[in-house]
Design a protein around this motif. Structure first.
Motif, short mmCIF file in Angstrom:
data_model
loop_
_atom_site.label_atom_id
_atom_site.label_comp_id
_atom_site.label_asym_id
_atom_site.label_seq_id
_atom_site.Cartn_x
_atom_site.Cartn_y
_atom_site.Cartn_z
N CYS A 1 38.77 15.37 -130.66
CA CYS A 1 38.40 14.08 -130.26
C CYS A 1 39.00 12.82 -131.31
O CYS A 1 39.22 11.80 -131.04
CB CYS A 1 36.84 14.07 -130.33
SG CYS A 1 35.94 14.62 -129.03
N GLY B 1 33.38 2.76 -132.82
CA GLY B 1 33.72 3.37 -133.98
C GLY B 1 33.48 2.52 -135.43
O GLY B 1 32.97 2.71 -136.40
N GLU B 2 34.26 1.40 -135.06
CA GLU B 2 33.93 0.23 -136.02
C GLU B 2 32.66 -0.03 -136.33
O GLU B 2 32.44 -0.12 -137.85
CB GLU B 2 34.77 -0.99 -135.56
CG GLU B 2 35.35 -2.07 -136.52
CD GLU B 2 36.09 -3.15 -135.76
OE1 GLU B 2 36.27 -3.06 -134.41
OE2 GLU B 2 36.22 -4.12 -136.33
N ALA C 1 38.87 1.65 -133.43
CA ALA C 1 39.44 0.23 -132.96
C ALA C 1 39.37 -0.27 -131.39
O ALA C 1 39.68 -1.40 -130.98
CB ALA C 1 40.84 0.21 -133.31
N ASP D 1 41.47 12.11 -134.53
CA ASP D 1 43.05 12.14 -134.44
C ASP D 1 43.56 13.26 -134.80
O ASP D 1 43.36 14.00 -135.77
CB ASP D 1 43.50 11.00 -135.53
CG ASP D 1 43.17 9.51 -135.02
OD1 ASP D 1 42.63 9.42 -134.01
OD2 ASP D 1 43.49 8.54 -135.81
N PRO E 1 30.32 10.26 -138.20
CA PRO E 1 29.60 11.54 -138.48
C PRO E 1 28.47 11.30 -139.54
O PRO E 1 27.43 12.05 -139.41
CB PRO E 1 30.57 12.34 -139.19
CG PRO E 1 31.81 11.88 -138.89
CD PRO E 1 31.66 10.09 -138.53
N GLN F 1 25.45 10.19 -137.76
CA GLN F 1 24.94 11.20 -136.61
C GLN F 1 23.94 12.06 -137.53
O GLN F 1 22.99 12.34 -137.04
CB GLN F 1 25.90 11.71 -136.11
CG GLN F 1 25.60 13.12 -135.48
CD GLN F 1 26.77 13.69 -134.62
OE1 GLN F 1 27.38 13.05 -133.66
NE2 GLN F 1 27.12 14.94 -134.94
N GLY G 1 31.99 6.60 -140.94
CA GLY G 1 30.65 6.24 -140.62
C GLY G 1 30.10 7.05 -139.44
O GLY G 1 28.73 7.41 -139.58
N ALA H 1 33.11 12.46 -130.13
CA ALA H 1 32.64 13.44 -131.11
C ALA H 1 31.01 13.33 -131.16
O ALA H 1 30.37 14.28 -131.49
CB ALA H 1 33.29 13.59 -132.36
N ASN H 2 30.52 12.20 -130.91
CA ASN H 2 28.90 12.20 -131.12
C ASN H 2 28.10 12.97 -130.24
O ASN H 2 28.16 12.82 -129.01
CB ASN H 2 28.68 10.63 -130.95
CG ASN H 2 27.31 10.38 -131.24
OD1 ASN H 2 26.50 10.46 -130.60
ND2 ASN H 2 27.12 10.01 -132.77
N PHE I 1 30.01 1.69 -136.07
CA PHE I 1 29.33 3.06 -136.88
C PHE I 1 29.90 3.00 -138.32
O PHE I 1 29.07 3.17 -139.24
CB PHE I 1 30.02 4.24 -136.13
CG PHE I 1 29.16 4.87 -135.19
CD1 PHE I 1 27.90 5.60 -135.59
CD2 PHE I 1 29.25 4.81 -133.57
CE1 PHE I 1 27.10 6.41 -134.47
CE2 PHE I 1 28.47 5.34 -132.78
CZ PHE I 1 27.47 5.94 -133.15
N GLY J 1 37.38 9.06 -131.07
CA GLY J 1 36.47 9.77 -132.37
C GLY J 1 35.11 9.62 -132.19
O GLY J 1 34.25 10.67 -132.19
O1 KG4 Z 1 39.92 8.38 -132.55
P1 KG4 Z 1 39.66 8.13 -133.95
O2 KG4 Z 1 39.75 9.53 -134.85
O3 KG4 Z 1 40.65 7.19 -134.67
C1 KG4 Z 1 41.24 6.08 -134.26
O4 KG4 Z 1 42.06 6.09 -133.13
O5 KG4 Z 1 40.39 4.80 -134.28
O6 KG4 Z 1 38.44 7.31 -134.38
C2 KG4 Z 1 37.89 7.32 -135.56
C3 KG4 Z 1 36.29 6.81 -135.28
C4 KG4 Z 1 35.77 6.30 -136.52
O7 KG4 Z 1 35.19 5.18 -136.52
C5 KG4 Z 1 34.61 7.56 -136.69
O8 KG4 Z 1 33.53 6.76 -137.50
C6 KG4 Z 1 34.30 7.66 -135.40
O9 KG4 Z 1 35.35 7.73 -134.73
N1 KG4 Z 1 33.51 8.92 -135.14
C7 KG4 Z 1 32.50 9.18 -134.70
C8 KG4 Z 1 31.86 10.64 -134.90
N2 KG4 Z 1 33.11 11.16 -135.42
C9 KG4 Z 1 33.94 10.10 -135.75
N3 KG4 Z 1 31.58 8.20 -134.39
C10 KG4 Z 1 30.00 8.63 -134.00
N4 KG4 Z 1 29.91 9.85 -134.13
C11 KG4 Z 1 30.69 10.88 -134.50
N5 KG4 Z 1 30.07 12.11 -134.68
#
Ligand code: KG4
Ligand code: ZN
Length: 391
Positions: free
Chosen positions: A352, A180-181, A155, A354, A198, A201, A196, A325-326, A183, A322
């Motif tokens: 990375c 992340g949104e 978010a 939650d 992982p 990726q 989306g 982690a990419n 993705f 999140g």
């Molecule tokens: O920080 P997080 O776990 O939760 C929030 O606080 O929002 O982030 C989740 C976001 C999701 O949109 C997920 O698709 C993204 O992190 N995410 C990634 C990867 N792993 C999780 N985005 C890109 N590449 C990744 N490997």
């Protein structure tokens, strides 16, 4: 100081025991990914009910794994925002109740700040694992202030200058979708699994491997599907909705004529859901498009982070959230920063996304400064980082 951290802001239920804000004694996460995967995203009411079912067993397991009892704990920290109200309420209420029952200090934790503090965490195999030492504000292995942090979660997408503990300055943020949104939404359009990030990726890695196997140039990633980058020059702000829409249009074009037209206006979300099902059968090269999308996101994030790091003369850049982690983003940022001798740090992948260890870490640094929260603290679903000023 031993802190029990509790995280329940979205679809993960976490509990962790961390010593002195750094040393991980246990970290337990119950994920709801399989449940929400059926819907292609998080369903808030389902998420909060699942939090209720998981939270006590998760906390008991965290205590067990850390081999500690209630009498060993010095404080409890729980997320109070940002996040889904119903999910936040579960962890916050349980955290406050445990603090009351065991007469422990309580601290409500900002989830975004905690993502940054994931960079302070270390596991027993870390060369800086010294939990016996007296540890205050600084210890060998901690990140160095002033630093720049790229916060990229489901978010939020923000570039934050961190001058010291708790001193945050916002350099730039997303004008529309978070990274992340984007993705998650693009994955849905392409018929890939939730979450989306992982999935995209993995699909992008497949595309790269296929190009290599067939001896084709890597440049095909950007030339097959030409996707836009919103540079928003002169700012450190981001925008990903144009990129998301470009992918949607490509997918729409590829599936035109394959699905019956739906009468009446459709919401964006229902459009994504129906698209996701049909692109599988289209002529679209999903892995190549996923790779192209990922590269467009990574380009903008990496270049803007490097520019901000240069302008503000930081020695270290942290990644948080999140999307940190990419692997493509990590590699690209490393390439941008290495020639400038700017150190890049990021948490291990499990820290990375939650987790409650980062909550315990952030709580520790606030408790160190004598901060406590009263037990009438409410959830704040729209909470942001406590910025001192916008530069
Ligand atoms: O920080 P997080 O776990 O939760 C929030 O606080 O929002 O982030 C989740 C976001 C999701 O949109 C997920 O698709 C993204 O992190 N995410 C990634 C990867 N792993 C999780 N985005 C890109 N590449 C990744 N490997
Ligand atoms: Zn998060």
């Amino acid at each position: 100081m031993l802190v029990l951290g509790i995280e329940s802001s979205c679809d993960e239920t976490g509990a962790a025991i961390v010593k002195d804000g750094r040393y991980l004694l246990s970290n337990v996460v119950a994920s709801q990914i399989e449940i929400h995967n059926r819907y292609g995203g998080v369903v808030p009411e389902v998420a909060s009910r699942q939090q209720l079912a998981s939270i006590i067993p998760v906390i008991e397991t965290a205590l067990e794994q850390a081999e500690c009892g209630w009498e060993d704990l010095d404080a409890v920290g729980a997320t109070y925002g940002p996040g889904l109200a119903g999910s936040l309420l579960v962890g916050l209420t349980v955290g406050k109740t445990l603090a009351l029952a065991y007469n422990l200090p309580f601290l409500g934790v900002n989830h975004l700040e905690a993502h940054i503090y994931a960079n302070w965490l270390r596991q027993p195999d870390d060369p800086n694992w010294q939990p016996g030492e007296d540890s205050g504000e600084f210890q060998v292995g901690d990140p160095d202030f002033p630093l720049l942090c790229l916060v990229v979660s489901g978010a939020h997408s923000e570039l934050v200058l961190v001058r010291s503990h708790g001193h945050y300055e916002l350099l730039g943020h997303t004008k529309d979708d978070a990274a992340g949104e984007a993705f998650d939404k693009v994955a849905r359009v392409l018929g890939l699994e939730y979450p989306g990030g992982p999935s995209i990726q993995k699909a992008a890695q497949q595309a790269e491997a296929e190009l290599q196997r067939t001896g084709k140039p890597r440049a095909l990633i950007n030339s097959t599907y030409r996707l836009p980058r919103a540079w928003l020059r002169g700012t450190y702000d981001f925008s990903f909705s144009g990129l998301k829409t470009a992918v949607l249009h490509l997918a729409e074009g590829a599936t035109a004529g394959q699905r019956p037209s739906t009468p009446g206006a459709k919401t964006q979300i229902s459009k994504y859901t129906s698209m996701g099902l049909s692109t599988q059968k289209s002529g679209l090269n999903v892995p190549l498009l996923a790779a192209s999308f990922q590269e467009a996101v990574v380009d903008v994030l990496a270049v803007k982070t490097r520019m901000a790091a240069q302008e503000h003369h930081v020695k270290q850049v942290l990644m948080a959230g999140g999307v940190a982690a990419n692997l493509a983003l990590r590699t690209r940022l490393e390439q941008e920063l290495r020639p400038l001798h700017i150190r890049l740090s990021y948490p291990p992948i499990t820290f990375c996304t939650d987790n409650a260890a980062m909550i315990a870490s952030a709580a520790f640094f606030h408790l160190l400064h004598g901060e406590r929260h009263a037990l009438n603290l409410d959830v704040q679903p729209g909470l942001s980082l406590p910025f001192k000023q916008k530069v």
